[in-house]
Write an enzyme that holds these catalytic residues in place. Structure first.
Site, PDB file in Angstrom:
ATOM      1  N   ASP A 124     -26.381   6.505  -1.380  1.00  0.00           N
ATOM      2  CA  ASP A 124     -25.281   6.324  -0.437  1.00  0.00           C
ATOM      3  C   ASP A 124     -25.406   7.705   0.087  1.00  0.00           C
ATOM      4  O   ASP A 124     -25.327   8.254   1.358  1.00  0.00           O
ATOM      5  CB  ASP A 124     -24.123   5.863  -1.009  1.00  0.00           C
ATOM      6  CG  ASP A 124     -22.773   5.715  -0.182  1.00  0.00           C
ATOM      7  OD1 ASP A 124     -22.913   6.245   1.144  1.00  0.00           O
ATOM      8  OD2 ASP A 124     -21.726   5.661  -0.452  1.00  0.00           O
ATOM      9  N   GLY A 132     -22.407  11.277  -5.768  1.00  0.00           N
ATOM     10  CA  GLY A 132     -22.104  12.420  -4.956  1.00  0.00           C
ATOM     11  C   GLY A 132     -23.070  13.473  -4.732  1.00  0.00           C
ATOM     12  O   GLY A 132     -24.323  13.144  -5.186  1.00  0.00           O
ATOM     13  N   ASP A 168     -20.204  -3.293  -4.425  1.00  0.00           N
ATOM     14  CA  ASP A 168     -20.690  -2.502  -4.948  1.00  0.00           C
ATOM     15  C   ASP A 168     -19.386  -1.701  -5.808  1.00  0.00           C
ATOM     16  O   ASP A 168     -18.154  -1.545  -5.034  1.00  0.00           O
ATOM     17  CB  ASP A 168     -21.285  -1.051  -4.238  1.00  0.00           C
ATOM     18  CG  ASP A 168     -21.815  -0.028  -4.886  1.00  0.00           C
ATOM     19  OD1 ASP A 168     -22.412  -0.192  -6.115  1.00  0.00           O
ATOM     20  OD2 ASP A 168     -21.497   1.160  -4.283  1.00  0.00           O
ATOM     21  N   ASN A 208     -29.477   2.621  -6.216  1.00  0.00           N
ATOM     22  CA  ASN A 208     -28.387   2.827  -5.112  1.00  0.00           C
ATOM     23  C   ASN A 208     -28.431   4.206  -4.402  1.00  0.00           C
ATOM     24  O   ASN A 208     -28.349   5.109  -5.207  1.00  0.00           O
ATOM     25  CB  ASN A 208     -26.930   2.629  -6.116  1.00  0.00           C
ATOM     26  CG  ASN A 208     -26.618   1.260  -6.206  1.00  0.00           C
ATOM     27  OD1 ASN A 208     -27.457   0.369  -6.553  1.00  0.00           O
ATOM     28  ND2 ASN A 208     -25.505   1.085  -6.750  1.00  0.00           N
ATOM     29  N   GLU A 220     -21.296  -2.852 -15.552  1.00  0.00           N
ATOM     30  CA  GLU A 220     -21.652  -1.395 -15.862  1.00  0.00           C
ATOM     31  C   GLU A 220     -21.284  -0.891 -17.170  1.00  0.00           C
ATOM     32  O   GLU A 220     -20.213  -1.159 -17.561  1.00  0.00           O
ATOM     33  CB  GLU A 220     -21.127  -0.158 -15.034  1.00  0.00           C
ATOM     34  CG  GLU A 220     -21.554   1.135 -15.109  1.00  0.00           C
ATOM     35  CD  GLU A 220     -21.275   2.039 -14.086  1.00  0.00           C
ATOM     36  OE1 GLU A 220     -21.286   1.886 -12.778  1.00  0.00           O
ATOM     37  OE2 GLU A 220     -21.111   3.190 -14.447  1.00  0.00           O
ATOM     38  N   SER A 257     -29.208   9.298  -5.217  1.00  0.00           N
ATOM     39  CA  SER A 257     -29.571  10.132  -4.307  1.00  0.00           C
ATOM     40  C   SER A 257     -30.356  11.302  -4.472  1.00  0.00           C
ATOM     41  O   SER A 257     -29.924  11.733  -5.378  1.00  0.00           O
ATOM     42  CB  SER A 257     -28.474  10.388  -3.424  1.00  0.00           C
ATOM     43  OG  SER A 257     -27.837   9.528  -2.412  1.00  0.00           O
TER      44      SER A 257
END
Ligand code: G3H
Ligand code: 13P
Ligand code: ZN
Length: 304
Positions: free
Chosen positions: A252, A178, A81, A250, A133, A210
Site C-alpha cells: 500500500d 507504513g 484488508d 501486501n 493474523e 512495501s
C-alpha cells in the site's frame, strides 16, 4: 471474468512457488492503476480495501472494485484488508467480496481464534476465503496501528490454523505497516518464516511489505514533501520470503508514495492546471509502475 476465489489464487501460487500481489485501493485512480498493471502483465491479483478505505469511499468504492474485477481478463479477488469486526466482514461477504481478512491480532490467542472462527463460519457458507493474523506488526494507520511488534510463534500458528480452519495466515516476521519500517538494517526473520512454513499447510501472507524505494521518496521530497528516515523491505528479502512459503504480499505505502510524488511533480510543473483528470493521470501511471514492478518481483506475471 468472474471474480476470483482468494483461496484458489493462493493455492495455485503455493503449488507453483510464486506470490500473488495484494494492493490496497482507496479511490478510482489506485483501482485503475492496479488493474491495468495486472492486465498488462497477465497477473492474478488481490484488489483490497481496509476498513478505513471503506469509511472513506463507502461501499461505492467496493462496487467500483467489483465492477473492475468482473470486467477484466485477469483473475481478481476483491478482499477486505484488516477487517476489524465480524459485522464488517459479514457486510463485505454479503456485498460480494470473494475474500476477507479478520484481524484479531491485537487480541489474546483464544479471543483471536474465537473471532476468526465466527468469520470462517459466515464465509464458508458463501464460498468466501478467509485470512487471519497471528502475531502483530508494528506501525500502521487508522484501524491497524500497533506500537510494538510481536513475532508469530510457529507452534501457536499451527494450533491457530487447526482451531480456526482459516484459508491463509498473515504472519509477523519483522515487517511493519507504513513508510518507517526499520531503524537499522532492514531484515525479515526468514528463519522464523521457514519454521512456520514447515508446520503449516495453508498459504502464508506478508503484510507491511512495501519496499519504500528511495527514488520515490526523493522524488516526493524534491517537490516539497518532507519524508525522512523512511525505509522499506528490500526486494531481495521479499524474493527470499516467497521462496520460503509467502504466497500473498501486501503493498500500500509504495502506491501512496508514488501518488504523492507524481501529484507534487505535476502541480509544480503546471501551476495553472485545474482539471483533476490532468493532475491525477501521472499519479495513475506512477502507481501502475509500482504495481508492475511488484508483480515481477513476486513472479506472478503470466500466471493467469
Ligand atoms: O495495512 C494497512 C493498509 O496500509 C491500510 O491502511 O487503514 O490507512 O487504509 P489504512
Ligand atoms: P505497507 O504499509 O508496507 O504497504 O503494507 C500494506 C499492508 O500490509 C496492507 O495490509
Ligand atoms: Zn496489512
Amino acid at each position: 471474468m468472474v471474480l476470483a476465489s482468494g483461496k484458489l489464487l493462493l493455492s495455485k501460487a503455493r503449488r507453483e512457488c510464486y506470490a500473488v500481489g495484494a494492493f490496497n485501493t482507496n479511490n478510482l485512480e489506485a483501482t485503475k492503476a492496479i488493474v491495468s498493471a495486472a492486465i498488462e502483465l497477465s497477473a492474478p491479483i488481490f484488489l483490497q480495501m481496509s476498513g478505513g478505505a471503506l469509511k472513506y469511499g463507502g461501499f461505492e468504492l467496493a462496487g467500483l472494485a467489483l465492477a473492475f474485477a468482473k470486467k477484466v481478463p485477469v483473475p481478481v479477488a476483491v478482499h477486505l484488508d484488516h477487517g476489524p469486526s465480524v459485522e464488517l466482514a459479514r457486510e463485505c461477504i454479503g456485498f460480494g467480496f470473494s475474500s476477507v481478512m479478520i484481524d484479531g491480532s491485537a487480541l489474546p490467542f483464544r479471543q483471536n481464534a474465537a473471532l476468526t472462527r465466527k468469520v470462517v463460519a459466515a464465509a464458508k457458507a458463501r464460498r468466501v476465503s478467509v485470512e487471519a493474523e497471528l502475531g502483530r506488526l508494528k506501525g500502521g494507520e487508522d484501524d491497524v496501528f500497533s506500537a510494538r511488534h510481536s513475532y508469530t510463534d510457529p507452534a501457536a500458528a499451527a494450533k491457530f490454523v487447526k482451531l480456526t480452519k482459516v484459508d491463509s495466515l498473515a504472519v509477523a516476521i519483522g515487517s511493519s505497516h507504513g513508510a518507517y519500517k526499520f531503524r537499522g538494517i532492514p531484515m525479515l526473520d526468514l528463519q522464523r518464516l521457514k519454521e512456520i512454513a514447515s508446520v503449516l499447510e495453508v498459504p502464508l501472507v506478508l503484510h507491511g511489505a512495501s519496499s519504500v524505494p528511495p527514488s520515490l521518496v526523493a522524488a516526493a521530497n524534491r517537490y516539497g514533501a518532507e519524508i525522512s528516515g523512511a525505509r522499506g523491505v528490500p526486494e531481495s528479502q521479499i524474493r527470499k520470503a516467497v521462496k520460503l512459503g509467502i504466497c500473498k504480499v501486501n503493498e500500500d505505502t509504495d502506491l501512496r508514495l508514488a501518488f504523492i510524488a507524481a501529484v507534487r511533480k505535476f502541480l509544480h510543473g503546471n501551476p495553472s492546471a485545474y482539471d483533476p483528470r490532468e493532475v491525477l493521470s501521472p499519479a495513475v501511471e506512477a502507481m501502475k509502475a509500482v504495481v508492475m514492478r511488484r508483480i515481477e518481483v513476486l513472479g506472478s506475471d503470466g500466471k493467469v
